[in-house]
Structure formats: structure tokens, C-alpha cells
Design a protein around this motif. Structure first.
Motif, PDB file in Angstrom:
ATOM      1  N   VAL A 115      39.456  44.664  40.625  1.00 26.30           N
ATOM      2  CA  VAL A 115      38.045  44.654  40.999  1.00 26.30           C
ATOM      3  C   VAL A 115      37.246  43.757  40.053  1.00 26.30           C
ATOM      4  O   VAL A 115      36.441  42.914  40.487  1.00 26.30           O
ATOM      5  N   LEU A 116      37.472  43.923  38.759  1.00 31.57           N
ATOM      6  CA  LEU A 116      36.729  43.143  37.762  1.00 31.57           C
ATOM      7  C   LEU A 116      37.010  41.644  37.916  1.00 31.57           C
ATOM      8  O   LEU A 116      36.089  40.818  37.837  1.00 31.57           O
ATOM      9  N   LEU A 117      38.274  41.314  38.143  1.00 39.00           N
ATOM     10  CA  LEU A 117      38.621  39.900  38.288  1.00 39.00           C
ATOM     11  C   LEU A 117      38.083  39.327  39.593  1.00 39.00           C
ATOM     12  O   LEU A 117      37.754  38.139  39.668  1.00 39.00           O
ATOM     13  N   SER A 118      37.995  40.168  40.616  1.00 39.54           N
ATOM     14  CA  SER A 118      37.478  39.704  41.904  1.00 39.54           C
ATOM     15  C   SER A 118      35.981  39.410  41.830  1.00 39.54           C
ATOM     16  O   SER A 118      35.447  38.670  42.658  1.00 39.54           O
ATOM     17  N   LEU A 119      35.306  39.990  40.846  1.00 32.43           N
ATOM     18  CA  LEU A 119      33.874  39.767  40.676  1.00 32.43           C
ATOM     19  C   LEU A 119      33.582  38.560  39.794  1.00 32.43           C
ATOM     20  O   LEU A 119      32.437  38.183  39.598  1.00 32.43           O
ATOM     21  N   THR A 120      34.625  37.954  39.249  1.00 34.66           N
ATOM     22  CA  THR A 120      34.468  36.787  38.378  1.00 34.66           C
ATOM     23  C   THR A 120      35.351  35.651  38.884  1.00 34.66           C
ATOM     24  O   THR A 120      36.023  35.766  39.895  1.00 34.66           O
ATOM     25  N   LEU A 122      37.826  34.582  37.089  1.00 38.93           N
ATOM     26  CA  LEU A 122      39.119  34.722  36.434  1.00 38.93           C
ATOM     27  C   LEU A 122      40.249  34.853  37.441  1.00 38.93           C
ATOM     28  O   LEU A 122      41.373  34.440  37.194  1.00 38.93           O
ATOM     29  N   ARG A 123      39.952  35.469  38.578  1.00 36.59           N
ATOM     30  CA  ARG A 123      40.978  35.642  39.602  1.00 36.59           C
ATOM     31  C   ARG A 123      41.515  34.301  40.067  1.00 36.59           C
ATOM     32  O   ARG A 123      42.727  34.077  40.107  1.00 36.59           O
ATOM     33  N   GLU A 124      40.596  33.382  40.412  1.00 37.46           N
ATOM     34  CA  GLU A 124      41.033  32.045  40.844  1.00 37.46           C
ATOM     35  C   GLU A 124      41.774  31.323  39.722  1.00 37.46           C
ATOM     36  O   GLU A 124      42.744  30.609  39.974  1.00 37.46           O
ATOM     37  N   MET A 125      41.335  31.524  38.494  1.00 40.08           N
ATOM     38  CA  MET A 125      41.971  30.870  37.348  1.00 40.08           C
ATOM     39  C   MET A 125      43.420  31.324  37.194  1.00 40.08           C
ATOM     40  O   MET A 125      44.331  30.515  36.976  1.00 40.08           O
ATOM     41  N   ILE A 126      43.639  32.636  37.331  1.00 39.02           N
ATOM     42  CA  ILE A 126      44.990  33.161  37.187  1.00 39.02           C
ATOM     43  C   ILE A 126      45.877  32.676  38.320  1.00 39.02           C
ATOM     44  O   ILE A 126      47.019  32.259  38.112  1.00 39.02           O
ATOM     45  N   ILE A 127      45.355  32.731  39.559  1.00 37.67           N
ATOM     46  CA  ILE A 127      46.140  32.288  40.713  1.00 37.67           C
ATOM     47  C   ILE A 127      46.546  30.827  40.564  1.00 37.67           C
ATOM     48  O   ILE A 127      47.689  30.443  40.831  1.00 37.67           O
ATOM     49  N   ASN A 128      45.601  30.000  40.118  1.00 38.45           N
ATOM     50  CA  ASN A 128      45.881  28.570  39.961  1.00 38.45           C
ATOM     51  C   ASN A 128      46.791  28.285  38.774  1.00 38.45           C
ATOM     52  O   ASN A 128      47.462  27.255  38.737  1.00 38.45           O
ATOM     53  N   ASN A 283      36.121  36.922  48.418  1.00 38.78           N
ATOM     54  CA  ASN A 283      35.854  37.975  47.440  1.00 38.78           C
ATOM     55  C   ASN A 283      35.738  39.340  48.098  1.00 38.78           C
ATOM     56  O   ASN A 283      36.189  40.352  47.560  1.00 38.78           O
ATOM     57  N   ARG A 284      35.124  39.385  49.288  1.00 39.05           N
ATOM     58  CA  ARG A 284      35.018  40.662  49.995  1.00 39.05           C
ATOM     59  C   ARG A 284      36.402  41.187  50.372  1.00 39.05           C
ATOM     60  O   ARG A 284      36.667  42.386  50.277  1.00 39.05           O
ATOM     61  N   ALA A 285      37.267  40.278  50.806  1.00 38.42           N
ATOM     62  CA  ALA A 285      38.617  40.674  51.189  1.00 38.42           C
ATOM     63  C   ALA A 285      39.388  41.210  49.983  1.00 38.42           C
ATOM     64  O   ALA A 285      40.080  42.237  50.065  1.00 38.42           O
ATOM     65  N   LEU A 286      39.279  40.532  48.862  1.00 33.24           N
ATOM     66  CA  LEU A 286      39.982  40.955  47.656  1.00 33.24           C
ATOM     67  C   LEU A 286      39.408  42.260  47.101  1.00 33.24           C
ATOM     68  O   LEU A 286      40.131  43.097  46.569  1.00 33.24           O
ATOM     69  N   LEU A 287      38.106  42.433  47.249  1.00 28.00           N
ATOM     70  CA  LEU A 287      37.487  43.690  46.817  1.00 28.00           C
ATOM     71  C   LEU A 287      37.964  44.848  47.691  1.00 28.00           C
ATOM     72  O   LEU A 287      38.229  45.946  47.195  1.00 28.00           O
ATOM     73  N   ALA A 288      38.086  44.603  48.991  1.00 20.52           N
ATOM     74  CA  ALA A 288      38.589  45.640  49.891  1.00 20.52           C
ATOM     75  C   ALA A 288      39.997  46.046  49.478  1.00 20.52           C
ATOM     76  O   ALA A 288      40.335  47.242  49.446  1.00 20.52           O
ATOM     77  N   ASP A 289      40.816  45.066  49.140  1.00 15.46           N
ATOM     78  CA  ASP A 289      42.184  45.325  48.715  1.00 15.46           C
ATOM     79  C   ASP A 289      42.217  46.130  47.422  1.00 15.46           C
ATOM     80  O   ASP A 289      42.958  47.109  47.288  1.00 15.46           O
ATOM     81  N   SER A 290      41.399  45.736  46.446  1.00 11.54           N
ATOM     82  CA  SER A 290      41.403  46.411  45.146  1.00 11.54           C
ATOM     83  C   SER A 290      40.831  47.816  45.236  1.00 11.54           C
ATOM     84  O   SER A 290      41.337  48.749  44.600  1.00 11.54           O
ATOM     85  N   PHE A 291      39.778  47.999  46.030  1.00 16.77           N
ATOM     86  CA  PHE A 291      39.229  49.347  46.217  1.00 16.77           C
ATOM     87  C   PHE A 291      40.240  50.252  46.916  1.00 16.77           C
ATOM     88  O   PHE A 291      40.321  51.457  46.629  1.00 16.77           O
TER      89      PHE A 291
END
Length: 438
Positions: A115-120, A122-128, A283-291
Motif C-alpha cells: 500500500v505504501l509503495l503504491s502511494l509513492t 517507489l513501486r515503479e522504481m522497484i519494478i524497473n 495505482n487504483r488497481a495496485l491499491l485494490a490488490d494490496s488492500f
């Protein structure tokens, strides 16, 4: 009052309620096997209450699919992930001797981190940052791991003192014959592109098993759902925060991150929802997944993730979140069919073919690895092979992240490696040194 068609933008996506209902039904049928397989892995093998895990599985799948449909408006369904449930049971609980409550705590924490990474950013940075080859190697390795579990549970593959493992010499046992029959039927369905091939394969195998006396006939069909109390809110978060659990949390997070990202892009591309090679409302999709993962851990199941089987619903015409909402409805309805699930999920001959087929589907990622480049091939191969041989997804991930940067450095391509990969490699080395095997 906002109508359903306007909320989900049926006209914009050139779809209708009838089409979305059909698509949602199709998606459910293709992934309904999780209702049998997940309780069998977490409950029967992992020591959790079978009935409670069944309810948690259905509720978590309904919650995740509903969130994806309403928040992100994507025709993508969610459920406890295959591979992640195997890692939860066979590596963490059985392999490391950790309580399932603590393992649930690790799942909860990984969801919060997501959730925290999806709001920043950092998520894209890690994936890349993670090399493409390692991403595909992780998926393929999990596929081999799951297939191996299926073969082991069905006793097609058995222990052997001389060779460690071997083919069972008594393949004519009723249970093994039923397993092979189920595998063949499922393969034939898939060859003919039958929607819900895995689910229908399990049903036909069950019927044949009942007719031959290998499978017990369910004592009932419909009844009130069993209690979820044995697993509800049982996660041990404080226990999972100990230093030794960082690798476990990372493994849950890492696999979920790329499984979700890959599924989202794949399904969205098939549905024609990508815009300029980007995923709208990502981001909404990733938040749905994390929640959903957080909710699943609270209910009592392993990591919830997006299911690639959603492509079946898209192929049936699904284009909006209404497809996911319909799928969620079916998962809620399935709560009342526990007697059937309880009777069938306890039979390896019914669940094992599904595990083997899922392993086949995940192993197709092998084709994306650059096998002609040794600095890419070796880390990827070690990632893949160590998962089934070490019986640990985390060990496979660790081997890949240790060898990959070393191979690049010695080839003079150290600049091509993102600093995050170097950091992770060092972390895994120290994990082996100070905490032993993963």
C-alpha cells in the motif's frame, strides 16, 4: 441516481450488462479451482482449520475482485495466489517451523508495504530495477515448484534413498490412476480452448472418482458456511516483525508485486485498455490488490493477487469492473457449497492435476529469458531450479539476486545493474551467512 452502466462506463467500453455477466461467470469458472486447492494447501497441509480457510478464500476473492471492479474499473478478478500459498505452507510453516499465525502476520505486513509503495513512486522504481530475466525466472520457477507439489501430493513422484526422488513404481494405484485421468481430461479441455478447463477437469475427475469408489460422495450439497473464527484476526504481526522474517516478508511482497504488475498489463492489453503503453488507473488497481492482501491476512489466507485467468473473461467480452463484481458475487455464493468442497479438496487426485496445469501455464515465462547470454541465463536458471529442488521460492529468488550482479560485474556490465539489485544481493548473502537457509 448513477446507473450501473454509467458507473462502469459500458458505452465507452462498447459493452453491455449481458456481456459483463457472461464474462464474470466465465472468469469465475476458470479460477473456481482455488476454492478447493487453497484450503487443501493451507488447511490440510498447513495445519489451519480447513473450513475457516475455505471461507477466508471465498471472502478474500470476493473482496479483492469487488475492490478491483469498483475502484479501478478493470475486468480483473483476485484470489489467494497459487505459489504464494505453497510458499506459505511448504517453505514458511512446514520448512521453517514457523506458526501459521506468524506467517499471516508476514502477509499482512507485505500488504501494508505494498500500500505504501503504491502511494509513492517507489513501486515503479522497484519494478524497473529488477532485471527482466529474473522477473520471468521467478514466475517459471514458481510454476515448477507448484507442479512438483502436485506430483508429490498425488504420489506420482515419491522419495527414493538412492536418487532422492523417483517415479512411483506402483502407478496402477487407484488414486494415481485417477490423478493421471484428471490431468489428461484437463489437458484435452485446454487443447480445445474450453473456458473453465481446470474447473471442469476437477469436476469430471470427482465424478469418475465417486463412480469408482476412490472419492467419497459428499454428505450434502448446500449448507450454511462454516465458522471463520479459527483464522479470523489470528495473524501475529509482532512475531513477523522479528529480523529473521524480513526475507519471508520480502518474498511475499516480491512475488505479489510482479505477479500483479504482469497480470494487470497482460489483461489490460488483451482488453485494449492500455493508453500510450501505460495502464490508466494503475495505482487504483495496485491499491485494490494490496488492500485485498491485507484483508485476506485478516480473514485467514495467504497473499491475494490478480489472476491471469481473468483473460478468459476478457475473451468472453468483459471490459469493465462489472465483470469483476459478477465474479465476486459467485465467490460469495460458493460459501454455501462447503460440503462439496470439503469432500473433494481432501483428495489429491482431484487437486493435483490443477496444480500441475497451473505450473505448466506459469512455466511459459521461460521463453522470455535470454538463454544465449550466460550472464542472463545462469542467474535465471538458478532461480528456476532452486525453487523445486530446495523446496523454497525464497531460496530461488535469493540465488538469482546473488548471482546476477556478480555475473554482470565480471562481464564488465556493472553499470547496467540497478543499485537496488546490488543491495538485495548483499542482503541475501548476509541472510545465508547469519540465518542459514531460507
Amino acid at each position: 441516481m448513477l446507473s450501473v452502466s454509467r458507473f462502469f462506463q459500458f458505452e465507452k467500453h462498447n459493452t453491455s450488462m449481458r456481456t459483463e455477466l457472461l464474462a464474470g461467470t466465465t472468469t469465475f469458472l476458470t479460477m473456481a479451482y482455488v476454492l478447493l486447492v487453497n484450503p487443501a494447501i493451507l488447511g490440510k497441509d498447513g495445519g489451519m482449520d480447513f473450513g475457516a480457510v475455505f471461507v477466508a478464500t471465498a471472502l478474500a476473492a470476493a473482496l479483492g475482485s469487488l475492490l478491483m471492479g469498483v475502484l479501478a474499473n478493470y475486468p480483473i478478478a483476485l484470489a489467494p495466489g497459487m505459489g504464494l500459498n505453497a510458499y506459505f505452507t511448504y517453505t514458511v510453516v512446514l520448512g521453517m517451523g514457523i506458526s501459521w499465525q506468524t506467517a499471516l502476520g508476514a502477509v499482512f505486513i507485505s500488504g501494508v508495504v505494498f500500500v505504501l509503495l503504491s502511494l509513492t513512486k517507489l513501486r515503479e522504481m522497484i519494478i524497473n530495477a529488477i532485471p527482466k530475466g529474473l522477473k520471468h525466472a521467478v514466475s517459471a520457477g514458481i510454476g515448477l515448484f507448484i507442479a512438483f507439489i502436485g506430483l508429490k501430493n498425488a504420489e506420482v513422484i515419491v522419495p527414493n534413498e538412492a536418487t532422492y526422488l523417483s517415479l512411483n513404481t506402483e502407478l496402477t494405484q487407484p488414486g494415481i490412476l485417477l490423478t493421471l485421468f484428471g490431468l489428461l481430461v484437463t489437458v484435452l479441455f485446454m487443447v480445445r480452448h474450453v473456458k473453465g478447463a481446470i474447473f471442469y477437469g476437477m469436476l469430471i475427475t470427482a465424478v469418475v472418482g465417486m463412480l469408482t469408489g476412490v472419492v467419497s460422495v459428499p454428505q450434502g450439497i448446500v449448507q450454511a458456511p462454516p465458522s471463520i473464527a479459527p483464522t479470523f484476526m489470528q495473524m501475529d504481526i509482532l512475531g513477523a516483525l522479528e529480523a529473521g522474517f524480513l526475507t519471508i516478508i520480502f518474498a511475499f511482497f516480491f512475488v505479489d508485486l510482479f505477479d500483479t504488475a504482469g497480470t494487470l498489463v497482460g489483461v489490460a492489453t488483451q482488453a485494449g485498455l492500455m493508453k500510450d503503453n501505460k495502464l490508466p488507473r494503475a495505482n487504483r488497481a495496485l491499491l485494490a490488490d494490496s488492500f485485498a492482501t491485507i484483508g485476506g491476512s485478516m480473514l485467514g489466507t495467504s497473499t491475494v493477487t490478480s489472476y491471469v485467468e481473468s483473460t478468459a473473461g476478457v475473451a468472453a467480452g468483459g471490459r469493465t469492473g462489472m465483470t469483476s463484481v459478477v465474479t465476486a458475487g459467485f465467490f460469495l455464493l460458493s460459501l454455501f457449497f462447503f460440503p462439496v468442497v470439503e469432500s473433494l479438496a481432501s483428495v489429491p487426485a482431484i487437486t493435483s492435476p490443477a496444480l500441475i496445469i497451473v505450473g505448466v501455464l506459469m512455466s511459459k515465462s521461460l521463453r522470455e529469458i535470454e538463454w544465449d547470454a550466460i550472464d542472463e541465463a545462469v542467474p535465471a536458471f538458478l532461480t528456476v531450479i532452486f525453487m523445486p529442488l530446495a523446496f523454497s521460492i525464497a531460496t530461488g529468488i535469493a540465488m538469482g539476486f546473488i548471482v546476477y550482479p556478480l555475473a554482470k560485474v565480471f562481464k564488465g556490465k556493472w553499470r547496467e545493474v540497478h543499485p537496488i539489485v546490488y543491495v538485495l544481493g548483499i542482503v541475501f548473502i548476509f541472510r545465508f551467512i547469519y540465518l542459514g537457509s531460507i
